[in-house]
Design an enzyme around this catalytic site. Structure first.
Site, PDB file in Angstrom:
ATOM      1  N   ASP A 187      47.406 -42.817  70.604  1.00 51.56           N
ATOM      2  CA  ASP A 187      47.033 -43.911  71.171  1.00 51.56           C
ATOM      3  C   ASP A 187      45.764 -44.544  71.121  1.00 51.56           C
ATOM      4  O   ASP A 187      44.924 -43.984  70.368  1.00 51.56           O
ATOM      5  CB  ASP A 187      47.554 -43.965  72.476  1.00 51.56           C
ATOM      6  N   HIS A 244      43.193 -41.543  71.779  1.00 53.14           N
ATOM      7  CA  HIS A 244      43.331 -40.033  71.515  1.00 53.14           C
ATOM      8  C   HIS A 244      43.663 -40.105  70.188  1.00 53.14           C
ATOM      9  O   HIS A 244      45.492 -40.759  70.014  1.00 53.14           O
ATOM     10  CB  HIS A 244      44.722 -39.365  72.761  1.00 53.14           C
ATOM     11  N   SER A 275      40.636 -35.247  78.640  1.00 57.11           N
ATOM     12  CA  SER A 275      41.644 -35.825  78.155  1.00 57.11           C
ATOM     13  C   SER A 275      41.901 -35.103  76.661  1.00 57.11           C
ATOM     14  O   SER A 275      42.668 -34.707  75.867  1.00 57.11           O
ATOM     15  CB  SER A 275      42.455 -37.069  77.867  1.00 57.11           C
TER      16      SER A 275
END
Ligand SMILES: *[C@@H]1O[C@H](CO)[C@@H](O)[C@H](O)[C@H]1NC(C)=O
Ligand SMILES: *[C@@H]1O[C@H](CO)[C@@H](O)[C@H](O)[C@H]1NC(C)=O
Ligand SMILES: *[C@@H]1O[C@H](CO)[C@@H](O)[C@H](O)[C@H]1NC(C)=O
Ligand SMILES: *[C@@H]1O[C@H](CO)[C@@H](O)[C@H](O)[C@H]1NC(C)=O
Ligand SMILES: *[C@@H]1O[C@H](CO)[C@@H](O)[C@H](O)[C@H]1NC(C)=O
Ligand SMILES: *[C@@H]1O[C@H](CO)[C@@H](O)[C@H](O)[C@H]1NC(C)=O
Length: 361
Positions: free
Chosen positions: A338, A341, A62
């Protein structure tokens, strides 16, 4: 200096940043003879001056994914992801840009197209391709995304189909992220902290195989992100109200990073064109997170977007579509987006720190 030779400018920050990225290789190389040493530096400088990647190929998770995860299920495709850029969810795990976008903006006209959205013959294929999937590791993880082995397969296939030539690969940059999903999977399987160092060794050995394979496909410039301080991620520090990093976890991260540096030092050592560059994320993350007097990020350990309680996460809605998360007023003032990240500004700060480290060295 090198910056001027490259003659390119960055949309996202000082061009210096990228130089750190690339020059990381120099400090990795240590040859026995001083003559050798000197000669080698010369050679690397020469290469840097002419190296202008025309494409990027991206592998990992991610931190690098720009849209490969399935729209139906991934949080990266849910509101409020993407609120800063492009203004709606776009498959990135951030309010805006992610790691991949910074070197892409520096070098080329655009970030490489996610593998999921490729169209053969599309004009975008010429900028390279992003194979990274949020949730992956070098081994399988519970999210069942393609592991790194499976991400490299399609590049091999595209080469076999002559979509990319040997020259394309030689003039491209590979970016590889490996941000810790193997370790979350290990802990979810109830693996013990005591045995974690053994598992870290297995992860780094597998990563070394993966990057050697990418090199073997013909890529000459492979940037591998080091592990960020997992002990400082909001997901770790939530139980402590985002106040202090977990030092035990960070020391394991340091161990991972040492092994990873050693794994690339060997193949890089005194070869004519050292292919591997470690992108140290740990140091710039730490220097931002440790700067508690920062005016840019007044609360560096706090995330911008959080579920209303531990049953929910950023982007969650209930059966009635009611949102079950809260978002901060200004994502530009937050380092973390979040629980895992960084925000776009967070990534930007990481890159500018890489720049100042360079000036010191
Ligand atoms: C990656 O996934 C593939 C397909 O599921 C599997 O065959 C392979 O063993 C996995 N690789 C690793 C290193 O776990
Ligand atoms: C891990 O341990 C927890 C608590 O003891 C248990 O509920 C869970 O099923 C275990 N998970 C696995 C994958 O063994
Ligand atoms: C740090 O993390 C480890 C592993 O999850 C945990 O056992 C330990 O209690 C944590 N330390 C603190 C101070 O929270
Ligand atoms: C690099 O090569 C030199 C000899 O050329 C050797 O002494 C040194 O141990 C090597 N270092 C690594 C990390 O392989
Ligand atoms: C964080 O700051 C403290 C106090 O300035 C310093 O002692 C510590 O070494 C720093 N830690 C890191 C990881 O930079
Ligand atoms: C989280 O909030 C929901 C809705 O307000 C509530 O039903 C649920 O019990 C809460 N869960 C926890 C773990 O607090």
């Amino acid at each position: 200096m090198v910056m001027q030779k490259l003659g390119v400018s960055s949309l996202f920050g000082p061009p210096l940043l990228w130089i750190t990225f690339v020059s990381g290789r120099i400090s990795l190389v240590q040859c026995a003879s001083p003559h050798h040493h000197h000669h080698h530096h010369h050679h690397v400088d020469g290469r840097l001056a002419v190296f202008r990647p025309t494409k990027m190929f991206v592998f990992g998770d991610s931190y690098a994914d720009t849209g490969n995860n399935p729209k139906a299920s991934a949080s990266s495709w849910k509101v409020p992801y993407g609120i800063t850029f492009p203004g709606k969810p776009a498959g990135r795990y951030s309010d805006g840009r992610v790691l991949t976008d910074f070197p892409a903006a520096y070098f080329g006209p655009r970030s490489p197209i996610p593998y999921r959205w490729r169209k053969v013959g599309s004009k975008y294929v010429k900028y390279g391709m992003n194979f990274a999937f949020g949730g992956t590791g070098v081994f399988d993880t519970p999210t069942a995304r393609p592991n790194m082995t499976v991400q490299i397969d399609p590049l091999q296939q595209l080469i076999a189909e002559s979509v990319y030539t040997g020259q394309d690969l030689r003039s491209s940059l590979a970016l590889v992220t490996n941000s810790g999903n193997d370790y979350s999977a290990y802990l979810a399987r109830n693996g013990s902290i005591r045995d974690l160092p053994k598992f870290i060794t297995r992860v780094v050995n597998q990563l070394a195989l993966d990057i050697e394979r990418i090199h073997g496909l013909g890529m000459k410039m492979i940037a591998i992100a080091g592990l960020q301080p997992l002990g400082c991620l909001p997901g770790t520090t939530a139980s402590d109200s985002f106040r202090t990093c977990n030092a035990t976890i960070n020391s394991l991260v340091t161990f991972h990073n040492q092994l990873q540096s050693r794994a690339v030092a060997k193949p890089n050592n005194c070869t004519r064109s050292p292919p591997f560059v470690i992108v140290d994320l740990y140091t710039p993350f730490m220097s931002v997170l440790n700067d508690t007097g920062s005016t840019k990020f007044p609360e560096p350990l706090k995330p911008c977007c959080v579920g209303i309680n531990s049953s929910y996460s950023c982007g969650s809605v209930d059966q009635n579509g009611q949102k079950k998360y809260d978002t901060c007023k200004d994502p530009k003032r937050m380092f973390f987006w979040d629980m895992l990240h960084p925000t776009r500004e967070g990534w930007r700060a990481v890159f500018s720190k890489l720049g100042s480290n360079l000036k010191q060295s």
